[in-house]
Structures are given as structure tokens and as C-alpha cells.
Enzyme design. Sequence first.
Site, mmCIF file in Angstrom:
data_model
loop_
_atom_site.group_PDB
_atom_site.id
_atom_site.type_symbol
_atom_site.label_atom_id
_atom_site.label_comp_id
_atom_site.label_asym_id
_atom_site.label_seq_id
_atom_site.Cartn_x
_atom_site.Cartn_y
_atom_site.Cartn_z
ATOM 1 N N HIS A 1 -0.844 -9.669 -8.935
ATOM 2 C CA HIS A 1 -1.656 -10.474 -9.864
ATOM 3 C C HIS A 1 -0.914 -10.798 -11.163
ATOM 4 C CE1 HIS A 1 -5.224 -10.180 -7.406
ATOM 5 N NE2 HIS A 1 -5.194 -8.864 -7.420
ATOM 6 N N ASP B 1 -2.456 -8.344 1.052
ATOM 7 C CA ASP B 1 -3.507 -7.677 0.276
ATOM 8 C C ASP B 1 -4.806 -8.478 0.446
ATOM 9 O OD1 ASP B 1 -3.751 -5.613 -2.240
ATOM 10 O OD2 ASP B 1 -5.043 -7.364 -2.544
ATOM 11 N N HIS C 1 -6.760 -9.453 -1.781
ATOM 12 C CA HIS C 1 -6.931 -10.432 -2.866
ATOM 13 C C HIS C 1 -5.786 -11.433 -2.904
ATOM 14 C CE1 HIS C 1 -9.069 -6.718 -4.230
ATOM 15 N NE2 HIS C 1 -10.005 -7.614 -4.495
ATOM 16 N N ASP D 1 -6.734 -2.918 1.087
ATOM 17 C CA ASP D 1 -8.111 -3.202 0.691
ATOM 18 C C ASP D 1 -8.765 -4.187 1.670
ATOM 19 O OD1 ASP D 1 -6.250 -4.989 -0.337
ATOM 20 O OD2 ASP D 1 -6.986 -4.899 -2.401
HETATM 21 ZN ZN LIG Z 1 -6.164 -6.228 -3.644
#
Ligand SMILES: [Zn+2]
Length: 351
Positions: free
Chosen positions: A168, A204, A206, A293
Site C-alpha cells: 500500500h 494479497d 487487498h 488475508d
Molecule cells: Zn491485505
Amino acid sequence: MPTPVIASDAHLAHDGLIELVHGSPVACYESPARAVEIERALRAADGYAFEPPDEHGTAAITAVHDTDLVDLLEHVWTDAVAAGHDGRRPLIPDTFATEAFTTRHELSGTPLSRFDRLGSYCFDTATPIVEGTYAAARAAVDVALTAARRVLDSAPLAYGLCRPPGHHAGTRLFGGYCYFNNAAIVAQRLVSLGASRAAILDVDFHHGNGTQQIFWRRGDVFYASIHADPARQYPFFLGHSNETGEGDGVGENLNLPQPADLSDDAYLAAIDRTLEAILSRPGSIIVVSLGFDTYGLDPICDFALTTPVYAEIGRRVAATGRRLVILQEGGYYRPHLGNNAVAWLRGAEGR
Ligand SMILES: [Zn+2]
């Protein structure tokens, strides 16, 4: 040959973290215990050679991040304590310099205090800074670069147990539990060492908004990500399928947003799409942003993947014939985090 696992204890001091969830302070899901659990499981499994990271300089970081971000993260804690912060609670910005803040004119100055500047580098309230944060983030970069070095030295794959994660974090941006973008720093290193192309596969849960942003206008680093549709999940504002890059980077950004309750089979279909895209481009190494995740029991995410599919994903990624620099990102269901990591790596090792 055992698989190199690069790990550092520096992350243990990146602790005592809190995040705000719908306005309530809670202990950060991104905790030291996550990496401890992965390390425990890999040490209990056979076939892994643990190594500490080599120290790499700041230049590898400033090859993708602005120097003022590095300065901020290095000094903000001591600055805040010198200015009266109690030294116990983590730092989270009080103000955010959002786009709307400056739509009609440029900022004509910056706050004197690094703490007051935090909010022009940070996009959420989940990425606190404590005394040990900077050293941990630096060590995570060293872990990633050392894993890359093992692969450049001919290992078919190497695993970097990075904590904090990185995907991120953007050029002058931190957030999403991430401070420096470990995967982007490695990809940049690969091309600066002479690779004509690098590929990053982000699995991931996200979207890796930071990685996308760093290489958005670049034709030499292909970024492919399978993630939750940002219409319903963090980071909310980026990760749509029509974000494909600009300038030299047109077509070099592939986002595959996915619905909730995603099954193993649907995930594997998306993996095949990303691998096909990677194989259509030249290159010999894939940097993997590896998150767990996506797991069905993850407390903050909504896919339905099971442990066996991680072995199959690892197997398919390795079947590309490319060497793999595998870097840990997210994953928050601690009891099964280690088993999922072992499954993924064993799949990639072909055992
Ligand atoms: Zn994540």
C-alpha cells in the site's frame, strides 16, 4: 537445496499498535505475532534455511520513494517525543491533506513539525508509528532485497518474511500497515541491475495501490493484482479493472477485482489469467506480494480460500518456470497463517 527464508527480529519493536475502525481504537490486526507464527511454522517444517538480512543502503529505498518520506518516518517519533508526546501511544495523523484540500491552489508551505506533516503522506488511520517502526520498516526492505539477492544468485525461489508489509506504500505515501514498498523496491532493483523487465504478482486480498502508483507510468515493470473489489473493500478508491496504466505504462497494470465469498476455483481462474499475462511478457523473475488475508477465516476480509489452494497457487506460479522472490504482505487469521505459508511455499517448491 533448502529454500532461503530471510527474516529479522527488528519487527518485534513495531508493536503496541492501534488502528481506528469505524472510529473505535482497536489493537492493530497487523501484529508482531503474525510474523512470529509464520516463522514458527517454517522452522518446524523441513527444507527452510533461515538467514538474517544483509544491510542495504537508503539508495534502494529512494529509488522508488521520495527522500522526504524516508526523513519523515526516520525522525517523526523522536520529534514528537521531544515536543511532548508521551512516548507510549502510537502516532496517527490529526489532519489529512486530501486532494480536496488543495484543489484550487497548491499548498504554499508545510508545517514545521514532522508530526503535523504526517497527514500529507498518509491515507488512513490504520498505520501508526511507534519508536520501533522505522527500524522495522528498514529491516523489511533489507529482508526483501536479501531474498532478491538469493534469487539473483540462482536460487529458484526465496521467501522474505517482511513485516511491516509494503504494497500500500506509494512514492510519498504510507498507509494500510505499510511504510516502504518492499516489492516495488525489489522490482526497481531488478531493472536497475539490468533486467529489461520485472513482473509483480500481487495475491494479497487487498489491492496494492502503492505498487500500482509507483509503476503507473512505467513500461518496465508489469503489475498484476487479484483483490477484493474496491467498491466494497479497502483501499476503496483504487483497484478497479479499468486502471491499466498511463504513458509508457499503458497496459502494464492488470487489476482483477473479485466478489465476496470468492471460491478456490474462481481464484485459480484469476491466477491463470495473471500468469498468462506475465508469460506474454519477457522476464525471468516474478516478485510475489503474498498475502493470506484471502483465507476464508480471515477476520477482516471476505474471500473463502482454503489451505490446499495455497499449495496449488504456489505450484502454478512456479510452473511458469520463472524464479520467484516471494515477499510477505497481509494475512490476519493467525492460527492458520503458518500452515498457509508452508502450503504455498511447498507448492512452489514442487513438493
Ligand atoms: Zn491485505
